[in-house]
Design an enzyme around this catalytic site. Structure first.
Site, PDB file in Angstrom:
ATOM      1  CB  SER A  15      35.885  15.429 -31.639  1.00 23.46           C
ATOM      2  OG  SER A  15      35.022  16.164 -30.506  1.00 23.46           O
ATOM      3  CD  GLU A  16      36.163   9.230 -31.201  1.00 23.32           C
ATOM      4  OE1 GLU A  16      35.055   9.888 -31.694  1.00 23.32           O
ATOM      5  OE2 GLU A  16      36.421   8.791 -29.948  1.00 23.32           O
ATOM      6  CG  PHE A  73      38.274   1.262 -26.724  1.00 26.57           C
ATOM      7  CD1 PHE A  73      38.570  -0.012 -26.151  1.00 26.57           C
ATOM      8  CD2 PHE A  73      38.368   2.206 -25.856  1.00 26.57           C
ATOM      9  CE1 PHE A  73      38.539  -0.316 -24.981  1.00 26.57           C
ATOM     10  CE2 PHE A  73      38.267   2.013 -24.538  1.00 26.57           C
ATOM     11  CZ  PHE A  73      38.567   0.797 -24.057  1.00 26.57           C
ATOM     12  CG  HIS A 125      34.544  -0.568 -25.497  1.00 28.88           C
ATOM     13  ND1 HIS A 125      33.226  -0.314 -25.765  1.00 28.88           N
ATOM     14  CD2 HIS A 125      35.060   0.747 -25.165  1.00 28.88           C
ATOM     15  CE1 HIS A 125      32.875   1.195 -25.682  1.00 28.88           C
ATOM     16  NE2 HIS A 125      33.921   1.516 -25.276  1.00 28.88           N
TER      17      HIS A 125
END
Lengths: 357, 324
Positions: free
Chosen positions: B59-60, B83, B129
């Site tokens: 849950s950035e 990342f 990524h």
């Protein structure tokens, strides 16, 4: 579907079935709320109502620039929660944040001056209507990107939890917020960390110009989702200041005692459109009329009369508030436009904005 | 002096600061029990406990929001975004909230947050990524941006970032993780906004960042064999930017190159090139030349990724072709 088959009423929201208020719950007269507190709330309702009306008048005079989102018709939520909060509690609001800033005790003058973009504004004219903040009053900001501040509210609650200060954070947002990802991230996060935070959905039935029920998977956008996060389903009349206050006391004391977060849905209605630019014509006229009949201020006025407060005392409160709003208007108008020194200040904690040597 | 990998330097730097400031906390995905997916936070949970080193859900927004809120009340926070590509899913909190709230509130709050994130290519992870997104952060007023290239810089700049009262985005490069170097004994504290001249030279200045720094140094070595003396500057800090170090080097060498891993358009070197053109124009003996990743999403295949990211050969070739 051919053009002939298309029913234009589907897009004319004003022709939809109106959604009416539940009607006043007279048993709220009997809630255990001291009369002095009720008079304070009446005064607060008057402050918020008269301030917002003045803000609107100042738009019409072209003194308030940009946009502005008024809480006319929705004042009971800020009032009830403001009454229940401790001075060291934290609150967060959306861009519709005038009421929530005043309800924590910020002075009317600097708030109004901010709407006018003046140097004596509470943000020195740098934030404007949508970003009202008064850290000294625990009002940690008004946030204009939907959903963001729910995650930030978790942070002040987390800090209070770490410090062991039993401060509670209350975070207000609209019904439209319940459909953005940050709402769901924030709720899950608050529950798993058991944070002392109260999320309060002010459901005014419209996500900007669109009926919330048309674009939401459940009827009650916050309350119906609470059980998915293991939370109690709480749905209240957001136009009844006593019902809001009673609910606020209960969920805040639960959070203060370590009982974790709550999600409250308070049903209410905007007296006007979404923002300055919106006449609100997408709403059925009989719906607007019915909610006007369920306006939080006459509702509370009648309650206080039933509880034995005199008309003249209420009238005195109203007049005193009118004088304060007039004084605030004079203060705001007297402010200078912010000068060049403010343009490049306060990006960094050192007070400046230098990005190179 | 002890030898430490870049990877271990991250935990070393954080631990140094957590020992110094008992208020400092950190949060992120898999950072506690697992020690981080890049093993950059190994041992921190054991030393500082679960109240100060906390695992989060994926849950950035919730991660950066919680960091910001706590910081607004005076709690310094290190937040990890696994990342750097994932900054896109929480860019609102970074770019609209953390970066602007101090200014918008007329200076009512400070936001002492360090957002650590693994940046850059070379791992064959493909376009989501592997990106170098330091320029995303650089363009937002209100964010400080650093990208260390060595273990000692990781520790020193971590300390400087944690001690800074403003939000700092701290880019750790994935392809530098295994590299080892000596670090000094005792407390290591560096300074934001200071570039480092890593190799002195007289014929041209090459400015590089993070993973491009060792490549620029190798290129300078090869250029020396051809009789070209290149000065290599590790920019280290994009905001604040040490323009004095760069401009005085250009004044001396009269030629300026950047080596950037970010894709071409609006890469960090474009801003520096513009400053050099503005302020050192009469000292230049030739055009400013940028060596960058082409303006494409980063491909996964080894052969393609190697073609995309500036190589030692490409740096050498570009300099020899243009130095005239």
């Amino acid at each position: 579907m051919t053009a002939e088959q298309f029913d234009s009423r589907l897009l004319d929201y004003a022709q939809r079935e109106p959604r009416m208020p539940s009607g006043e719950d007279r048993s709220n007269d009997d809630l255990d709320i001291a009369l002095d507190e009720r008079k304070e709330m009446y005064e607060q309702l008057q402050v918020l109502r008269q301030f917002e009306k003045r803000a609107y008048d100042l738009f019409l005079q072209n003194l308030v620039k940009g946009t502005s989102h008024l809480s006319l018709g929705m004042e009971a939520i800020a009032t009830g929660f403001g009454q229940a909060m401790r001075p060291d509690d934290y609150s967060f609001a959306t861009y519709r944040g005038h009421a929530h800033t005043l309800a924590r005790g910020a002075d009317l003058g600097p708030v109004l001056a901010e709407l006018l973009g003046r140097e004596n504004g509470i943000l020195k004219g740098k934030g404007g209507s949508m970003h009202l903040t008064s850290v000294e009053h625990g009002m940690m900001g008004s946030y204009a990107i939907i959903g963001a501040h729910l995650t930030i509210a978790n942070g002040t609650a987390w800090a209070a939890q770490m410090r062991g200060t039993d401060q509670v954070t209350v975070c207000f947002f609209g019904d439209g917020t319940t459909n953005i990802g940050a709402f769901h991230e924030a709720l899950n996060f608050a529950v798993i960390w058991d944070l002392p935070v109260i999320f309060v959905c002010e459901n005014n039935l419209y996500m900007e110009y669109t009926p919330i029920d048309l674009i939401t998977a459940v009827d009650n956008p916050a309350a119906d989702r609470a059980p998915a996060y293991g939370l109690e389903r709480i749905l209240i009349d957001g136009n009844d200041a006593d019902e809001v206050y009673e609910t606020a006391r209960r969920v805040i004391s639960r959070a203060r005692a370590g009982g974790g977060p709550s999600l409250v849905e308070a049903l209410t209605y905007r007296e006007q459109g979404h923002s300055r630019a919106d006449p609100g014509k997408y709403r059925p006229p009989q719906e607007v009329a019915a909610w006007k009949e369920h306006d939080p201020i006459p509702l509370y006025h009648q309650r206080l009369l039933r509880l034995g407060v005199s008309e003249s005392e209420l009238s005195q409160i109203t007049q005193d508030v009118a004088r304060r709003v007039d004084d605030a208007t004079e203060f705001a108008k007297s402010g200078a436009n912010p000068g060049e020194e403010h343009l490049l200040s306060d990006v960094w904690a050192d007070g400046g904005s230098a990005w190179r040597n | 002096m002890a030898e430490l990998s870049y990877r271990d330097a991250v935990a070393y730097g954080i631990a140094q600061e957590m020992r110094r400031d008992p208020r400092l906390v950190m949060l992120g995905e898999d950072i506690a029990a697992a020690g981080g997916v890049f093993k950059t936070t190994v041992g921190l949970l054991e030393e500082f406990g679960p109240d100060r080193v906390r695992d989060t859900p994926i849950s950035e927004q919730a991660i950066l929001g919680a960091a910001m809120g706590a910081a607004m009340t005076g709690v310094p926070v290190i937040a990890e975004i696994m990342f750097s590509d994932f900054l896109a899913v929480c860019f609102d909190i970074l770019a609209n909230e953390m970066a602007k709230t101090r200014y918008m509130t007329g200076g009512q709050v400070n936001i002492p947050v360090v957002v650590r994130t693994a940046n850059g290519g070379g791992s064959r992870f493909g376009a989501q990524h592997s990106q170098s997104v330091e320029n995303w952060a650089m363009m937002i007023p209100g964010l400080k941006v650093v990208a260390p290239s060595s273990p000692a810089d990781v520790i020193g700049l971590m300390a400087a970032s944690v001690r800074d009262p403003d939000p700092v985005v701290f880019f750790e490069h994935k392809s530098l993780m295994a590299g080892k170097a000596e670090i000094p004994n005792g407390e290591i504290v560096d300074e934001l906004g200071k570039a480092k001249i890593l190799r002195a030279g007289t014929d041209c200045t090459i400015a590089a960042l993070a993973y491009m720094v060792p490549r620029a140094l190798q290129a300078a070595e090869q250029l020396a064999d051809q009789g070209i003396s290149a000065e290599v500057i590790d920019v280290r800090s994009l905001v604040p930017l040490d323009t004095r170090a760069i401009l005085s080097s250009v004044t001396k060498t009269s030629r300026f190159y950047t080596v950037e891993e970010n894709p071409r358009l609006c890469g960090w070197g474009a801003e520096i090139a513009s400053i050099v053109a503005d302020e050192a124009f009469w000292d230049l003996d030739g055009p400013v030349v940028r060596v960058t990743t082409p303006h494409v999403p980063l491909p996964a295949a080894e052969s393609l990724e190697d073609m995309a990211i500036p190589s030692v050969d490409r740096i050498v070739e570009t300099v020899t072709k243009t130095i005239g």
